[in-house]
Motif scaffolding. Structure first.
Motif: not given
Length: 294
Positions: A87-90, A101-107, A112-118
């Motif tokens: 996601y970050h690279k995209l 110039r907007e920063r990409v926020s980790i928050n 985004l979907p799929g970042i946390f898995l069961k």
């Protein structure tokens, strides 16, 4: 030693990794029936778990309950770092194309979907859990068998007392039985004399003796008394046996009833009938106790 079919036992184990609690109880049943409630990890080992029960118990409904809990702290969710980098690279590529110039926020990426898995729990060692369950089961089973033995001892004492009472009643019956024919002889002679009074008919002694002999033969309960005494001796020997004896005692009690019922049908005497009713009452109480014996 006589054993009851009623008993209870429990055992428990706890450490930093897990906790297990086992309860086992048994109630009356003509045959052996096992009702097991097992945790999911032990469902496939039902036969192995029940084997110690089948080796040590012959009759009764056995209720087995095993509770198992893992105490390991494991995360419910895990972070999908590969998806996060993707996601970050995209988003950075899109920023370059748009000249943003907007920063990409980790928050924002975390939403985004799929970042946390069961999370997937680490596989439990089923063999170790099975070994623990069998060890605890044997401990609980020993406690239950001890309780069944204590209750069986009390049952044997009660049955032995009732057996002695029946023997004392049989002594009374044996003493009374000969008098029944004698009293019948007197009644028969008096009635014959009363009926033939004022007539020329004479009743010979031979006719009277023949009638009395027939009555005495028909009312003789000597054979039944001897058989009942024999059954009482078998009952005593069975009570002292180390083998499971519930079914054998049940059979002996049936034979005791059979002999007593025969005596009741033969006993043409109110006193004998009263004593025989007392005997049947005690036999019935023995049968009720036999329902609790393994």
């Amino acid at each position: 030693m006589l054993k009851s079919m009623t008993g209870f036992g429990s055992a428990e184990y706890k450490d930093d990794a897990c906790m297990m609690h086992i309860e086992i109880r048994s109630v009356n049943n003509r045959f052996l029936k096992i009702d097991s409630r097992l945790p999911d990890v032990l469902q496939t080992f039902e036969n192995e778990i029940e084997r110690p029960i089948r080796e040590k118990i012959v009759r009764g409904t056995v209720l087995l309950n095993i509770n198992y809990h893992s105490l390991k702290q494991e995360s419910e969710y895990i972070l999908n770092t590969d998806k996060l980098r993707e996601y970050h690279k995209l988003l950075n590529d899109i920023k370059k194309e748009m000249g943003s110039r907007e920063r990409v926020s980790i928050n924002s990426l975390m939403l985004l979907p799929g970042i946390f898995l069961k999370g997937k729990k680490s596989p439990e060692n089923a063999d170790n859990i099975l070994s623990l369950s069998v060890t605890l089961l044997n401990q609980a089973l020993d406690k239950m068998l001890e309780m069944r033995a204590i209750e069986g001892k009390n049952l044997a004492k009660d049955i032995e007392q009732r057996k002695e009472f029946i023997l004392s009643m049989l002594q009374k019956i044996e003493m009374r039985a000969p008098a029944v024919a004698q009293e019948y002889s007197k009644r028969l002679k008096n009635r014959a004399a009363s009926l033939l009074a004022g007539t020329d008919i004479e009743l010979t002694d031979s006719n009277l003796y023949r009638e009395i002999a027939i009555f005495a033969e028909r009312c003789d309960i000597t054979e039944e008394i001897n058989r009942l005494k024999s059954h009482l001796n078998q009952l005593h020997e069975t009570l002292c046996s180390d083998e499971p004896t519930g079914r054998k005692i049940d059979f002996i009690v049936q034979e005791m009833f059979r002999e007593t019922n025969t005596m009741c049908s033969k006993a043409n005497d109110s006193i004998l009938l009263k004593d025989l009713v007392d005997v049947k009452t005690e036999i019935e109480k023995i049968r009720e106790q036999a329902f609790n014996i393994e």
